[in-house]
Design an enzyme around this catalytic site. Sequence first.
Site, PDB file in Angstrom:
ATOM      1  N   HIS A  96      12.703  11.567  80.603  1.00 23.21           N
ATOM      2  CA  HIS A  96      13.734  10.522  80.029  1.00 23.21           C
ATOM      3  C   HIS A  96      14.460   9.676  81.225  1.00 23.21           C
ATOM      4  CE1 HIS A  96      13.258  12.442  75.869  1.00 23.21           C
ATOM      5  NE2 HIS A  96      13.515  13.548  76.558  1.00 23.21           N
ATOM      6  N   ASP A 270      19.182  11.705  74.700  1.00 18.90           N
ATOM      7  CA  ASP A 270      18.267  11.789  75.864  1.00 18.90           C
ATOM      8  C   ASP A 270      17.698  10.208  76.632  1.00 18.90           C
ATOM      9  OD1 ASP A 270      17.709  14.204  76.553  1.00 18.90           O
ATOM     10  OD2 ASP A 270      16.463  14.774  75.281  1.00 18.90           O
TER      11      ASP A 270
END
Length: 364
Positions: A96, A270
């Site tokens: 991420h 995220d």
Amino acid sequence: MIIGIPKEIKNNENRVALTPAGAKELVKRGHTVYVQHTAGINSGFSDDAYVAAGARMLPAIEDVYGIAEMIVKVKEPIASEYPLVREGQLVFTYFHFASEEALTIAMMKSGSICLAYETVENPDHTLPLLIPMSEVAGRMSVQEGARFLEKPQGGKGLLLGGVPGVKPGKVLVLGGGVVGHNAALMAAGLGADVTIADISLPRLRYLSETMPKNVKTLFSSTHNIEQELPTTDLVVGAVLIPGAKAPHLITRDMLKLLKPGSVLVDVAIDQGGCFETSHPTTHANPVYEVDDILHYCVANIPGAVPQTSTLALTNATLPYVIKLADKGWEKACEEDPGLKLGLNIVDGKIVYPAVAEAFPSLKA
């Protein structure tokens, strides 16, 4: 190949990247698997189980990073791990990057090969390594949202399913993908009045045809969201643009449309979060209040149910781990275009477009 499985050290991250069964498969193919002491204990896998599968145990995280050609993890390395990642080392995990500049810079400086679970694709553009955790996170988002609607937890004191003679609570799910689909199913199962919003009409048609009768569909727009908020008790943010930062669908100004004690669960945290007022939280301190609205923004929701999550994740990742170990990352990615899309950073350069767009100043 020498494969290393370090213990996850992110706050309350209890999953492990490889089960003993997975280790056995790799060892059977002639690979060497090193597992850090107690790495699997919180997911229900003892050190003895790994040893019985043919893996070797190492006492410290530094030992695992120091010996492995490929590191397989669950979550992105945290700051204390940055110096452990070596030049030329393959790291296969959820990264991420688009929401974490410090991590991106550290991995660029390391000279490692960063292959991100979240951007590996199937030929139909579905995300096979994100799906199992999205299923868990979607279902848990409602479970946690329902908990924090309870008065002792700071919520408005509402039972989502209602009871005879009392209307059920209202749930708004933003995003009709895997997370949203599972969140809506869970909320519907509790008996809530559910609305699921998306910008894809074909997806809305599919959801309308397949969802229970207490789930309605809605085209997602700022106007439509604003119309829903005054009567909504729980909002689940479930939008995803693969590899890129999530758009803000609810601004701070829009919070005043919600009744005090309402709950926002941001599963997109995220990727930066889809509510303007979101910032990452942990299982130790999962919620905070902004303008009397509770925000649940835990960045590793599936880590709370590690036995289920580890099994679900490794069912999906193991075929790719085997492919990478058997062929090496270059040949494996050359032969599998979907796996190649998992490459985010290679030899100090960002190679995934959405990450590069998130950090224009870091472009080589």
